[in-house]
Design a protein around this motif. Structure first.
Motif, PDB file in Angstrom:
ATOM      1  N   PHE A   1       0.821  -1.217   0.000  1.00 22.25           N
ATOM      2  CA  PHE A   1       0.000   0.000   0.000  1.00 22.25           C
ATOM      3  C   PHE A   1       0.856   1.269   0.000  1.00 22.25           C
ATOM      4  O   PHE A   1       0.317   2.373   0.110  1.00 22.25           O
ATOM      5  N   GLN A   2       2.183   1.112  -0.149  1.00 25.00           N
ATOM      6  CA  GLN A   2       3.082   2.264  -0.225  1.00 25.00           C
ATOM      7  C   GLN A   2       3.658   2.455  -1.624  1.00 25.00           C
ATOM      8  O   GLN A   2       4.306   3.469  -1.892  1.00 25.00           O
ATOM      9  N   LEU A   3       3.452   1.507  -2.529  1.00 28.51           N
ATOM     10  CA  LEU A   3       4.030   1.557  -3.868  1.00 28.51           C
ATOM     11  C   LEU A   3       3.329   2.605  -4.736  1.00 28.51           C
ATOM     12  O   LEU A   3       2.138   2.878  -4.565  1.00 28.51           O
ATOM     13  N   GLU A   4       4.083   3.144  -5.675  1.00 25.97           N
ATOM     14  CA  GLU A   4       3.515   4.109  -6.609  1.00 25.97           C
ATOM     15  C   GLU A   4       2.528   3.417  -7.548  1.00 25.97           C
ATOM     16  O   GLU A   4       2.801   2.302  -8.031  1.00 25.97           O
ATOM     17  N   PRO A   5       1.398   4.032  -7.849  1.00 24.48           N
ATOM     18  CA  PRO A   5       0.406   3.390  -8.720  1.00 24.48           C
ATOM     19  C   PRO A   5       0.852   3.336 -10.178  1.00 24.48           C
ATOM     20  O   PRO A   5       1.763   4.059 -10.593  1.00 24.48           O
ATOM     21  N   ALA A   6       0.185   2.489 -10.937  1.00 31.09           N
ATOM     22  CA  ALA A   6       0.333   2.382 -12.398  1.00 31.09           C
ATOM     23  C   ALA A   6       1.785   2.225 -12.836  1.00 31.09           C
ATOM     24  O   ALA A   6       2.230   2.857 -13.788  1.00 31.09           O
ATOM     25  N   GLN A   7       2.528   1.337 -12.183  1.00 28.23           N
ATOM     26  CA  GLN A   7       3.938   1.187 -12.533  1.00 28.23           C
ATOM     27  C   GLN A   7       4.332  -0.213 -12.987  1.00 28.23           C
ATOM     28  O   GLN A   7       5.428  -0.389 -13.551  1.00 28.23           O
ATOM     29  N   PHE A   8       3.473  -1.220 -12.814  1.00 24.25           N
ATOM     30  CA  PHE A   8       3.883  -2.592 -13.099  1.00 24.25           C
ATOM     31  C   PHE A   8       3.260  -3.122 -14.393  1.00 24.25           C
ATOM     32  O   PHE A   8       2.072  -2.935 -14.655  1.00 24.25           O
ATOM     33  N   ASP A   9       4.093  -3.794 -15.186  1.00 25.22           N
ATOM     34  CA  ASP A   9       3.614  -4.465 -16.394  1.00 25.22           C
ATOM     35  C   ASP A   9       2.899  -5.766 -16.053  1.00 25.22           C
ATOM     36  O   ASP A   9       1.978  -6.183 -16.765  1.00 25.22           O
ATOM     37  N   CYS A  10       3.341  -6.403 -14.970  1.00 28.24           N
ATOM     38  CA  CYS A  10       2.714  -7.661 -14.561  1.00 28.24           C
ATOM     39  C   CYS A  10       2.810  -7.805 -13.050  1.00 28.24           C
ATOM     40  O   CYS A  10       3.827  -7.461 -12.441  1.00 28.24           O
ATOM     41  N   ILE A  11       1.739  -8.302 -12.449  1.00 28.98           N
ATOM     42  CA  ILE A  11       1.706  -8.624 -11.024  1.00 28.98           C
ATOM     43  C   ILE A  11       1.331 -10.096 -10.901  1.00 28.98           C
ATOM     44  O   ILE A  11       0.385 -10.562 -11.555  1.00 28.98           O
ATOM     45  N   THR A  12       2.084 -10.838 -10.099  1.00 25.95           N
ATOM     46  CA  THR A  12       1.847 -12.271  -9.962  1.00 25.95           C
ATOM     47  C   THR A  12       1.525 -12.634  -8.520  1.00 25.95           C
ATOM     48  O   THR A  12       2.075 -12.054  -7.576  1.00 25.95           O
ATOM     49  N   MET A  13       0.654 -13.610  -8.382  1.00 24.43           N
ATOM     50  CA  MET A  13       0.312 -14.198  -7.085  1.00 24.43           C
ATOM     51  C   MET A  13       0.245 -15.708  -7.281  1.00 24.43           C
ATOM     52  O   MET A  13      -0.782 -16.242  -7.727  1.00 24.43           O
ATOM     53  N   TRP A  14       1.343 -16.389  -7.009  1.00 19.91           N
ATOM     54  CA  TRP A  14       1.400 -17.843  -7.201  1.00 19.91           C
ATOM     55  C   TRP A  14       0.971 -18.529  -5.906  1.00 19.91           C
ATOM     56  O   TRP A  14       1.731 -18.599  -4.945  1.00 19.91           O
ATOM     57  N   HIS A  15      -0.244 -19.003  -5.864  1.00 15.53           N
ATOM     58  CA  HIS A  15      -0.793 -19.670  -4.682  1.00 15.53           C
ATOM     59  C   HIS A  15      -0.688 -18.766  -3.448  1.00 15.53           C
ATOM     60  O   HIS A  15      -0.174 -19.169  -2.402  1.00 15.53           O
TER      61      HIS A  15
END
Length: 299
Positions: free
Chosen positions: A154-168
């Motif tokens: 919740f501290q990261l800058e918005p709209a900056q990642f090309d991909c976000i992953t959640m593996w399990h």
């Protein structure tokens, strides 16, 4: 210890919920927990789960592979033997979903850091978030990669990642809706979210019932069906662009489930049931033991 008792479905909010089965925590406590199902979205959830500040002790086990990298036992040795193959699959899914060969990647629940270390070697600018301090230390010791506390989400800058992953990972998150809203904010336009979760409607889940290892109570707070994932992601402004089978999970989960059911390792029985699930998933992704949901921001 504080417990959370649901009177409405934590996935969709419906009051149409009912108890389905009781599963055992075979990894740490040997306690039992009821699993309920929602008649509206078909999602399932673990009832009376420990609150966020109390659940940490249920992860304190040398057998918990995402935190310790253990190779003890048949199932964990199998996990490591196929990890190079699954790593390549994850790499390809990231590149295809994001539409870029290298870019900015956020991995939520990065464990001991094997995946982000792999992507960093390929030229990706990686950020890993992990709630467990021991796992973060292992990531530094094993892969020379520094991961950050999960609170940094919740501290990261918005709209900056090309991909976000959640593996399990999504099945472990107490603040389910808050995380998905935040992920939506963090993705670039055209970016992609990849969510891998167990599928309780899979063939191996049907075979093993309450012994199905992927129920993994109480660490798994939710138990997803393809329909519940469709509805959940849509609620948070995503559309599911593709579904990918995690084919090796059928074998891994079946071997562990067989151990829970019979009390001992059984390569033959567990392997045969894993193959049955694998064969079904080969033709029908929605029957796979675990599914990767490729999500894009809905227009």
């Amino acid at each position: 210890m504080s417990r959370i008792q649901y009177h409405h479905c934590p996935l969709c909010g419906s009051a149409d919920i009912s108890r389905q089965l009781t599963a055992t925590d075979y990894t740490v406590s040997k306690e039992t927990f009821d699993i309920w199902e929602c008649g509206a979205c078909t999602g399932r959830f673990t009832q009376d789960i420990p609150a966020l500040h109390d659940i940490g002790r249920y992860y304190q086990s040398a057998e918990y592979i995402s935190h310790t990298e253990t190779r003890e036992g048949l199932v964990n040795r199998m996990y490591h033997s196929v990890r190079k193959i699954t790593m390549r699959s994850k790499e390809n899914w990231v590149k295809t979903a994001s539409g870029v060969k290298t870019g900015k990647l956020l991995d939520i629940g990065s464990g001991t850091g094997a995946f982000i270390a792999h992507m960093k070697k390929l030229g990706w600018d990686v950020t890993g978030l992990e709630p467990d301090a021991g796992a973060r230390k292992n990531a530094l010791d094993l892969h020379k990669i520094e991961t950050r506390s999960i609170e940094d989400l919740f501290q990261l800058e918005p709209a900056q990642f090309d991909c976000i992953t959640m593996w399990h990972v999504l099945e472990h998150v107490h603040d389910l809706h808050g995380y998905l809203d935040r992920i939506h904010q963090l993705l670039k336009p055209g970016g992609a979210l990849l969510i891998a979760v167990p599928n309780y409607t899979s063939t191996d889940a049907r075979i093993y019932g309450r012994f199905w290892a992927a129920y993994d109570v109480p660490r798994h707070l939710y138990h997803f069906s393809p329909r519940s994932m469709d509805l959940l992601t849509h609620r948070h402004g995503f559309r599911i662009a593709a579904r990918h089978p995690m084919v090796f999970d059928a074998f891994y989960v079946s071997l562990l489930s067989e151990k829970y059911r019979s009390g001992k390792d059984s390569l033959v029985k567990g392997g045969l049931n894993g193959f049955r699930s694998y064969w079904k998933a080969w033709r029908h992704v929605e029957k796979c033991s675990s599914i990767v949901y490729e999500c894009k921001i809905a227009e």
